[in-house]
Design a protein around this motif. Structure first.
Motif, PDB file in Angstrom:
ATOM      1  N   CYS A 104       0.846  -1.196   0.000  1.00 41.08           N
ATOM      2  CA  CYS A 104       0.000   0.000   0.000  1.00 41.08           C
ATOM      3  C   CYS A 104       0.883   1.248   0.000  1.00 41.08           C
ATOM      4  O   CYS A 104       1.985   1.261   0.549  1.00 41.08           O
ATOM      5  CB  CYS A 104      -0.986  -0.012   1.169  1.00 41.08           C
ATOM      6  N   ASP A 105       0.383   2.290  -0.664  1.00 41.46           N
ATOM      7  CA  ASP A 105       1.116   3.547  -0.776  1.00 41.46           C
ATOM      8  C   ASP A 105       0.117   4.710  -0.778  1.00 41.46           C
ATOM      9  O   ASP A 105      -1.102   4.488  -0.716  1.00 41.46           O
ATOM     10  CB  ASP A 105       2.001   3.559  -2.026  1.00 41.46           C
ATOM     11  N   SER A 106       0.642   5.924  -0.859  1.00 45.06           N
ATOM     12  CA  SER A 106      -0.241   7.092  -0.772  1.00 45.06           C
ATOM     13  C   SER A 106      -1.262   7.100  -1.911  1.00 45.06           C
ATOM     14  O   SER A 106      -2.408   7.519  -1.722  1.00 45.06           O
ATOM     15  CB  SER A 106       0.591   8.376  -0.784  1.00 45.06           C
ATOM     16  N   HIS A 107      -0.866   6.622  -3.082  1.00 45.94           N
ATOM     17  CA  HIS A 107      -1.790   6.594  -4.226  1.00 45.94           C
ATOM     18  C   HIS A 107      -2.966   5.654  -3.956  1.00 45.94           C
ATOM     19  O   HIS A 107      -4.106   5.935  -4.325  1.00 45.94           O
ATOM     20  CB  HIS A 107      -1.052   6.156  -5.488  1.00 45.94           C
ATOM     21  N   ARG A 108      -2.665   4.529  -3.319  1.00 44.85           N
ATOM     22  CA  ARG A 108      -3.702   3.546  -3.005  1.00 44.85           C
ATOM     23  C   ARG A 108      -4.776   4.161  -2.101  1.00 44.85           C
ATOM     24  O   ARG A 108      -5.973   4.005  -2.341  1.00 44.85           O
ATOM     25  CB  ARG A 108      -3.053   2.339  -2.319  1.00 44.85           C
ATOM     26  N   TYR A 109      -4.330   4.886  -1.075  1.00 42.60           N
ATOM     27  CA  TYR A 109      -5.312   5.466  -0.143  1.00 42.60           C
ATOM     28  C   TYR A 109      -6.092   6.605  -0.796  1.00 42.60           C
ATOM     29  O   TYR A 109      -7.283   6.778  -0.543  1.00 42.60           O
ATOM     30  CB  TYR A 109      -4.635   5.886   1.158  1.00 42.60           C
ATOM     31  N   ALA A 110      -5.420   7.367  -1.669  1.00 36.86           N
ATOM     32  CA  ALA A 110      -6.131   8.431  -2.394  1.00 36.86           C
ATOM     33  C   ALA A 110      -7.222   7.814  -3.265  1.00 36.86           C
ATOM     34  O   ALA A 110      -8.352   8.319  -3.320  1.00 36.86           O
ATOM     35  CB  ALA A 110      -5.146   9.228  -3.240  1.00 36.86           C
ATOM     36  N   GLN A 111      -6.902   6.711  -3.943  1.00 39.07           N
ATOM     37  CA  GLN A 111      -7.905   6.059  -4.795  1.00 39.07           C
ATOM     38  C   GLN A 111      -9.042   5.460  -3.975  1.00 39.07           C
ATOM     39  O   GLN A 111     -10.156   5.295  -4.478  1.00 39.07           O
ATOM     40  CB  GLN A 111      -7.244   4.977  -5.654  1.00 39.07           C
ATOM     41  N   GLY A 113     -10.295   6.978  -1.535  1.00 36.50           N
ATOM     42  CA  GLY A 113     -11.101   8.089  -1.058  1.00 36.50           C
ATOM     43  C   GLY A 113     -10.602   8.744   0.207  1.00 36.50           C
ATOM     44  O   GLY A 113     -11.290   9.604   0.771  1.00 36.50           O
ATOM     45  N   VAL A 114      -9.418   8.368   0.667  1.00 35.97           N
ATOM     46  CA  VAL A 114      -8.873   8.983   1.873  1.00 35.97           C
ATOM     47  C   VAL A 114      -8.317  10.360   1.501  1.00 35.97           C
ATOM     48  O   VAL A 114      -7.494  10.478   0.591  1.00 35.97           O
ATOM     49  CB  VAL A 114      -7.761   8.096   2.484  1.00 35.97           C
ATOM     50  N   LYS A 115      -8.781  11.391   2.175  1.00 31.34           N
ATOM     51  CA  LYS A 115      -8.414  12.767   1.808  1.00 31.34           C
ATOM     52  C   LYS A 115      -7.111  13.232   2.443  1.00 31.34           C
ATOM     53  O   LYS A 115      -6.360  14.009   1.869  1.00 31.34           O
ATOM     54  CB  LYS A 115      -9.534  13.734   2.216  1.00 31.34           C
ATOM     55  N   GLU A 116      -6.833  12.789   3.658  1.00 22.37           N
ATOM     56  CA  GLU A 116      -5.630  13.218   4.372  1.00 22.37           C
ATOM     57  C   GLU A 116      -4.505  12.210   4.123  1.00 22.37           C
ATOM     58  O   GLU A 116      -4.734  11.139   3.578  1.00 22.37           O
ATOM     59  CB  GLU A 116      -5.923  13.297   5.882  1.00 22.37           C
ATOM     60  N   TYR A 117      -3.301  12.572   4.575  1.00 27.72           N
ATOM     61  CA  TYR A 117      -2.198  11.604   4.499  1.00 27.72           C
ATOM     62  C   TYR A 117      -2.561  10.358   5.292  1.00 27.72           C
ATOM     63  O   TYR A 117      -3.074  10.432   6.409  1.00 27.72           O
ATOM     64  CB  TYR A 117      -0.904  12.210   5.064  1.00 27.72           C
ATOM     65  N   HIS A 118      -2.291   9.204   4.713  1.00 29.64           N
ATOM     66  CA  HIS A 118      -2.505   7.929   5.405  1.00 29.64           C
ATOM     67  C   HIS A 118      -1.172   7.197   5.454  1.00 29.64           C
ATOM     68  O   HIS A 118      -0.528   6.988   4.426  1.00 29.64           O
ATOM     69  CB  HIS A 118      -3.548   7.102   4.660  1.00 29.64           C
ATOM     70  N   VAL A 119      -0.734   6.826   6.622  1.00 30.71           N
ATOM     71  CA  VAL A 119       0.495   6.058   6.743  1.00 30.71           C
ATOM     72  C   VAL A 119       0.362   4.806   5.875  1.00 30.71           C
ATOM     73  O   VAL A 119      -0.725   4.248   5.726  1.00 30.71           O
ATOM     74  CB  VAL A 119       0.777   5.726   8.228  1.00 30.71           C
ATOM     75  N   ALA A 184       4.005  -3.494   9.518  1.00 29.47           N
ATOM     76  CA  ALA A 184       2.696  -3.947  10.003  1.00 29.47           C
ATOM     77  C   ALA A 184       1.669  -3.104   9.252  1.00 29.47           C
ATOM     78  O   ALA A 184       1.458  -1.929   9.567  1.00 29.47           O
ATOM     79  CB  ALA A 184       2.591  -3.746  11.510  1.00 29.47           C
ATOM     80  N   CYS A 185       1.106  -3.696   8.212  1.00 32.60           N
ATOM     81  CA  CYS A 185       0.337  -2.925   7.210  1.00 32.60           C
ATOM     82  C   CYS A 185      -0.761  -2.073   7.871  1.00 32.60           C
ATOM     83  O   CYS A 185      -1.588  -2.585   8.621  1.00 32.60           O
ATOM     84  CB  CYS A 185      -0.276  -3.886   6.196  1.00 32.60           C
ATOM     85  N   PRO A 186      -0.748  -0.768   7.568  1.00 31.79           N
ATOM     86  CA  PRO A 186      -1.740   0.137   8.168  1.00 31.79           C
ATOM     87  C   PRO A 186      -3.068   0.208   7.401  1.00 31.79           C
ATOM     88  O   PRO A 186      -3.855   1.127   7.647  1.00 31.79           O
ATOM     89  CB  PRO A 186      -1.014   1.478   8.154  1.00 31.79           C
ATOM     90  N   GLN A 187      -3.291  -0.746   6.510  1.00 29.81           N
ATOM     91  CA  GLN A 187      -4.524  -0.722   5.710  1.00 29.81           C
ATOM     92  C   GLN A 187      -5.743  -0.944   6.617  1.00 29.81           C
ATOM     93  O   GLN A 187      -5.925  -2.018   7.204  1.00 29.81           O
ATOM     94  CB  GLN A 187      -4.453  -1.835   4.647  1.00 29.81           C
ATOM     95  N   ASP A 188      -6.565   0.089   6.749  1.00 28.90           N
ATOM     96  CA  ASP A 188      -7.777  -0.002   7.572  1.00 28.90           C
ATOM     97  C   ASP A 188      -9.016   0.407   6.786  1.00 28.90           C
ATOM     98  O   ASP A 188     -10.072   0.665   7.362  1.00 28.90           O
ATOM     99  CB  ASP A 188      -7.639   0.838   8.853  1.00 28.90           C
ATOM    100  N   VAL A 189      -8.866   0.483   5.451  1.00 31.66           N
ATOM    101  CA  VAL A 189     -10.007   0.818   4.593  1.00 31.66           C
ATOM    102  C   VAL A 189     -10.598  -0.461   4.001  1.00 31.66           C
ATOM    103  O   VAL A 189     -11.817  -0.629   3.961  1.00 31.66           O
ATOM    104  CB  VAL A 189      -9.579   1.801   3.483  1.00 31.66           C
ATOM    105  N   THR A 190      -9.730  -1.363   3.542  1.00 33.89           N
ATOM    106  CA  THR A 190     -10.171  -2.686   3.077  1.00 33.89           C
ATOM    107  C   THR A 190      -9.995  -3.680   4.232  1.00 33.89           C
ATOM    108  O   THR A 190      -9.323  -3.372   5.226  1.00 33.89           O
ATOM    109  CB  THR A 190      -9.349  -3.134   1.852  1.00 33.89           C
ATOM    110  N   PRO A 191     -10.585  -4.879   4.122  1.00 31.16           N
ATOM    111  CA  PRO A 191     -10.591  -5.807   5.278  1.00 31.16           C
ATOM    112  C   PRO A 191      -9.337  -6.664   5.431  1.00 31.16           C
ATOM    113  O   PRO A 191      -9.362  -7.641   6.176  1.00 31.16           O
ATOM    114  CB  PRO A 191     -11.801  -6.699   4.966  1.00 31.16           C
TER     115      PRO A 191
END
Ligand SMILES: [Zn+2]
Length: 205
Positions: A104-111, A113-119, A184-191
């Motif tokens: 995961c990277d900043s582009h992934r979180y932007a896509q 729909g995350v508006k702010e920086y996401h680790v 430790a993956c910070p992905q909290d948008v997908t399951p």
């Protein structure tokens, strides 16, 4: 220098806090046990040759070597130069890991729909290497320990939560002197992390 820093991790169990990354120097023959403390945490994992970080764990070369998309006990993973770099020597989890999905990277979180920086795992990788005084120009695909990406019969993929249980672990052996990086993956948008990001632990022996 790497050998000195490797000693700092030897023996006692270490915590990798949720959503963070760490670079761990390993000498050839050393083992790292990665413990899924809470059971549903994905650990993006990279390995770089200590002497030349342009030689690194490569999932595409590993799939070509193993002729499969998952790894099992006894499998040796290889570099982009097709030389051994890690072997999975033990796995107390159900053995579901991913070798296909980019970190995961900043582009992934932007896509998403995350508006702010996401680790994210890519930034964790760069920061972890920087802490050891090294850097890389391009990001290899990671080995995603405990990540559950079911592959359907028609070749389609999905993101599912890990099937691992609390306390289960994988043990990797270094096949050369290397720098292992874990996020430790910070992905909290997908399951993919079971809906909650958690600490993991590891030991080096
Ligand atoms: Zn991630």
């Amino acid at each position: 220098m790497a050998a000195t820093k490797a000693a700092a991790f030897l023996g006692s169990q270490q915590c990798l806090p949720a959503k963070t990354g760490i670079a761990v120097p390993l000498s050839k023959g050393q083992l790292i046990r990665v413990i899924n403390t809470h059971g549903k945490q994905v650990v993006d994992t990279w390995a770089f040759d200590s002497q030349d970080p342009t030689s690194h764990l490569s999932m595409e070369h590993t799939r070509a070597s193993l002729l499969k998309i998952s790894i099992g006990i006894g499998d040796t993973l290889v570099t982009n130069s097709r030389t051994p770099i890690l072997t999975l020597v033990a796995d107390t989890s159900p053995g579901v890991h991913d070798s296909l999905i980019a970190a995961c990277d900043s582009h992934r979180y932007a896509q998403l729909g995350v508006k702010e920086y996401h680790v994210n795992c890519v930034d964790n990788l760069h920061e972890a290497l920087k802490a050891l005084g090294t850097s890389i120009r391009s990001v290899p695909s990671p080995l995603n320990l405990f990540m559950n990406v079911p592959v359907a019969g028609d070749g389609s993929l999905s993101f599912a939560e890990p099937v691992c249980e609390a306390g289960q672990s994988c043990t990797l052996r270094a096949e050369t002197d290397l720098i292992l990086v874990m996020s430790a993956c910070p992905q909290d948008v997908t399951p993919v992390n079971g809906g909650a990001c958690a600490d993991i632990h590891f030991t080096v022996t």
